[in-house]
Scaffold this motif. Structure first.
Motif, short mmCIF file in Angstrom:
data_model
loop_
_atom_site.label_atom_id
_atom_site.label_comp_id
_atom_site.label_asym_id
_atom_site.label_seq_id
_atom_site.Cartn_x
_atom_site.Cartn_y
_atom_site.Cartn_z
N PRO A 168 -6.99 -6.40 34.90
CA PRO A 168 -6.74 -5.00 35.28
C PRO A 168 -5.25 -4.66 35.17
CG PRO A 168 -8.21 -6.05 36.86
CD PRO A 168 -7.72 -7.14 35.95
N LEU A 169 -4.98 -3.45 34.70
CA LEU A 169 -3.62 -2.99 34.45
C LEU A 169 -3.11 -2.15 35.62
CD1 LEU A 169 -4.03 -1.91 30.72
CD2 LEU A 169 -3.24 -4.12 31.60
N TRP A 170 -1.80 -2.26 35.91
CA TRP A 170 -1.16 -1.55 37.01
C TRP A 170 0.14 -0.93 36.56
CZ3 TRP A 170 -3.05 -1.10 42.06
CH2 TRP A 170 -4.22 -1.83 42.34
N TYR A 171 0.50 0.17 37.24
CA TYR A 171 1.72 0.92 36.90
C TYR A 171 2.26 1.53 38.19
CZ TYR A 171 4.47 4.60 34.51
OH TYR A 171 5.47 5.43 34.07
N GLY A 172 3.57 1.54 38.36
CA GLY A 172 4.18 2.16 39.52
C GLY A 172 4.53 3.61 39.24
N ALA A 173 4.17 4.51 40.15
CA ALA A 173 4.40 5.95 39.94
C ALA A 173 5.31 6.50 41.03
CB ALA A 173 3.07 6.71 39.94
N TRP A 174 6.39 7.21 40.60
CA TRP A 174 7.30 7.87 41.54
C TRP A 174 7.11 9.37 41.56
CZ3 TRP A 174 10.16 5.36 45.04
CH2 TRP A 174 10.39 3.99 44.83
N ASN A 175 6.36 9.89 40.60
CA ASN A 175 6.07 11.32 40.55
C ASN A 175 4.83 11.52 39.69
OD1 ASN A 175 6.97 11.43 37.74
ND2 ASN A 175 9.04 11.28 38.58
N ALA A 176 4.46 12.79 39.47
CA ALA A 176 3.24 13.09 38.74
C ALA A 176 3.39 12.91 37.24
CB ALA A 176 2.78 14.52 39.04
N ASN A 177 4.62 12.74 36.76
CA ASN A 177 4.83 12.54 35.32
C ASN A 177 4.27 11.19 34.90
OD1 ASN A 177 6.26 14.96 35.28
ND2 ASN A 177 8.22 13.95 35.63
N GLY A 178 3.54 11.17 33.82
CA GLY A 178 3.03 9.91 33.30
C GLY A 178 1.66 9.52 33.79
N VAL A 179 1.13 10.19 34.82
CA VAL A 179 -0.17 9.77 35.33
C VAL A 179 -1.30 10.13 34.37
CG1 VAL A 179 0.46 9.71 37.75
CG2 VAL A 179 -0.41 11.83 36.77
N ALA A 180 -1.10 11.15 33.54
CA ALA A 180 -2.14 11.47 32.55
C ALA A 180 -2.31 10.31 31.58
CB ALA A 180 -1.77 12.75 31.80
N TRP A 181 -1.16 9.72 31.16
CA TRP A 181 -1.22 8.54 30.28
C TRP A 181 -1.95 7.40 30.99
CZ3 TRP A 181 1.38 3.99 31.73
CH2 TRP A 181 1.31 2.96 30.79
N ALA A 182 -1.64 7.16 32.27
CA ALA A 182 -2.29 6.09 33.02
C ALA A 182 -3.78 6.35 33.14
CB ALA A 182 -1.65 5.95 34.39
N ALA A 183 -4.16 7.60 33.39
CA ALA A 183 -5.58 7.93 33.54
C ALA A 183 -6.33 7.74 32.22
CB ALA A 183 -5.74 9.37 34.01
N ARG A 184 -5.73 8.19 31.12
CA ARG A 184 -6.39 8.02 29.82
C ARG A 184 -6.62 6.56 29.49
NH1 ARG A 184 -2.75 12.15 28.35
NH2 ARG A 184 -1.32 10.62 27.41
N ASN A 185 -5.70 5.70 29.93
CA ASN A 185 -5.79 4.28 29.62
C ASN A 185 -6.40 3.44 30.74
OD1 ASN A 185 -4.29 3.82 26.88
ND2 ASN A 185 -3.07 5.33 27.98
N LYS A 186 -6.94 4.11 31.76
CA LYS A 186 -7.66 3.44 32.85
C LYS A 186 -6.77 2.44 33.58
CE LYS A 186 -12.07 3.99 30.44
NZ LYS A 186 -13.31 3.35 29.97
N ILE A 187 -5.55 2.86 33.89
CA ILE A 187 -4.57 2.00 34.54
C ILE A 187 -4.48 2.35 36.02
CG2 ILE A 187 -2.13 1.34 34.61
CD1 ILE A 187 -2.01 1.94 31.62
N ASN A 188 -4.55 1.33 36.89
CA ASN A 188 -4.36 1.52 38.32
C ASN A 188 -2.91 1.90 38.59
OD1 ASN A 188 -7.04 0.18 39.26
ND2 ASN A 188 -6.13 -1.36 37.93
N VAL A 189 -2.68 2.73 39.61
CA VAL A 189 -1.32 3.12 39.94
C VAL A 189 -1.04 2.90 41.43
CG1 VAL A 189 -1.19 4.83 38.09
CG2 VAL A 189 -1.88 5.56 40.38
N VAL A 190 0.22 2.58 41.73
CA VAL A 190 0.72 2.53 43.11
C VAL A 190 1.81 3.57 43.23
CG1 VAL A 190 1.93 1.15 44.82
CG2 VAL A 190 0.13 0.12 43.45
N ILE A 191 1.72 4.39 44.27
CA ILE A 191 2.58 5.56 44.42
C ILE A 191 3.54 5.34 45.58
CG2 ILE A 191 2.58 8.07 44.76
CD1 ILE A 191 -0.56 7.76 44.01
N ASN A 192 4.84 5.41 45.31
CA ASN A 192 5.86 5.21 46.33
C ASN A 192 6.39 6.55 46.81
OD1 ASN A 192 6.17 2.19 46.40
ND2 ASN A 192 6.51 2.55 44.23
#
Length: 343
Positions: A168-192
């Motif tokens: 499973p893939l993960w990505y750190g998110a600090w804002n809403a930018n880039g989450v569309a890319w993460a969603a398209r690629n089915k990547i889990n995100v952690v939001i600080n």
């Protein structure tokens, strides 16, 4: 709702060998109580991160646990050779029986990247290219790639992860930018972020997920990935006892977090952690209290943020092993069942 742990593995006040052993003992406890995953940060030349080689530490985690999933959050991809990283990912996944979680990013500190001779201006481009090569290797060889930083022609691929097509893939998110890319690629995100900021990210992610994975015949059958919020958590027998531990430990953690930036006279672009735990708690970044207050506060934040993954920091700064174990015990008895039952 799943519950996991994030850990900077920042320096405490005990010798480093003891620090590692204490943390591994705590991770064994995470495994025993049934937490979902342990996520460790990667940092260099800073007291913020005592796991500059996350794979080395995670190999020990793999051998000290049986059910707990684990992984980096995140590998600083610009610092890696993609072939070596892909091979180590495969080793960890195989050695752990398929428990690796693969977090990737470009790195939060330009100073750490510069120390390794990498131009921070190239970090984003290196991140995209290295991630692409790693994913090609995990998919199976032979490997062919022609890029700006790496060129490979007909390289044999002998390694493969146990989890297919990849962990499973993960990505750190600090804002809403880039989450569309993460969603398209089915990547889990952690939001600080606090609950309000996190809600913008989770709403944006779900909208992008709906657009990308709904078809004319319905959804493609994929479950929505984890959308996590990350919180400092200290539970104790009284609110005052919990707050005293958190205030003391957060002060050291905060000093470690900003050490390199202070050295260079800069400030991080995407991290606005306040200087005291009282302020951090007021802004929603942490909670230190009796376990029932911890439970109610986290549940309210999870609902407000739209998150479906509760990521806790039970160890930071100079919190002792005994303090972390007691906090975890109270959390497990009182908060964990209610949070786990949330939809």
């Amino acid at each position: 709702m799943k519950i996991g742990v994030f850990d900077h593995l920042d320096r405490g006040r005990v010798p480093l060998a003891k620090h590692y052993e204490n943390r591994l003992a705590l991770i064994e406890a995470y495994d025993r109580v049934g937490l979902h995953a342990y996520h460790v940060a990667e940092h260099h030349a800073t007291p913020l991160g005592m796991a500059p080689s996350p794979n080395l530490f995670l190999a020990a985690v793999a051998q000290r646990t049986r059910r707990l999933r684990f992984g980096p959050l995140v590998y600083q991809l610009p610092l890696y050779h993609p072939l070596r990283l892909a091979e180590e990912i495969c080793m960890l996944d195989q050695m752990s029986g398929g428990r690796l979680e693969f977090g990737m990013g470009r790195g939060a500190s330009p100073h750490e990247i510069e120390y390794y001779g990498v131009d921070p201006a190239e970090a984003q481009a290196r991140y995209f290219e290295i991630s692409a090569v790693v994913m090609k290797v995990l998919a199976g060889g032979p490997l062919d790639h022609e890029g700006k930083f790496f060129r490979f022609k007909n390289i044999p691929v002998e390694m493969a992860p146990l989890q297919r097509p990849h962990p499973p893939l993960w990505y750190g998110a600090w804002n809403a930018n880039g989450v569309a890319w993460a969603a398209r690629n089915k990547i889990n995100v952690v939001i600080n972020l606090g609950a309000e900021g996190a809600r913008r990210v989770t709403d944006g992610y779900r909208a992008a997920w709906q657009e990308a994975h709904n078809t004319a015949h319905g959804t493609d059958g994929s479950a929505t990935p984890h959308l996590g919020i990350n919180r400092f958590v200290v539970a104790a027998d009284t609110d005052a006892a919990a707050l005293a531990v958190a205030q003391r430990a957060y002060a050291l953690w905060h000093e470690s977090f900003f050490r390199l930036f202070d050295l260079h006279g800069t400030r991080p672009a995407n991290a606005a952690y306040p200087p005291t735990f009282d302020e951090a708690q007021a802004q929603g970044f942490g909670i230190a209290a009796r376990p029932e207050v911890v439970r109610d506060t986290l549940m309210a934040q999870l609902r407000a943020s739209g998150a479906n993954y509760c990521l806790c920091r039970f160890a930071f700064g100079d919190i002792t092993l005994a303090e972390s174990l007691h906090s975890l015990e109270l959390f497990t008895e009182t908060a964990m069942p209610a949070i786990a039952a949330m939809e």
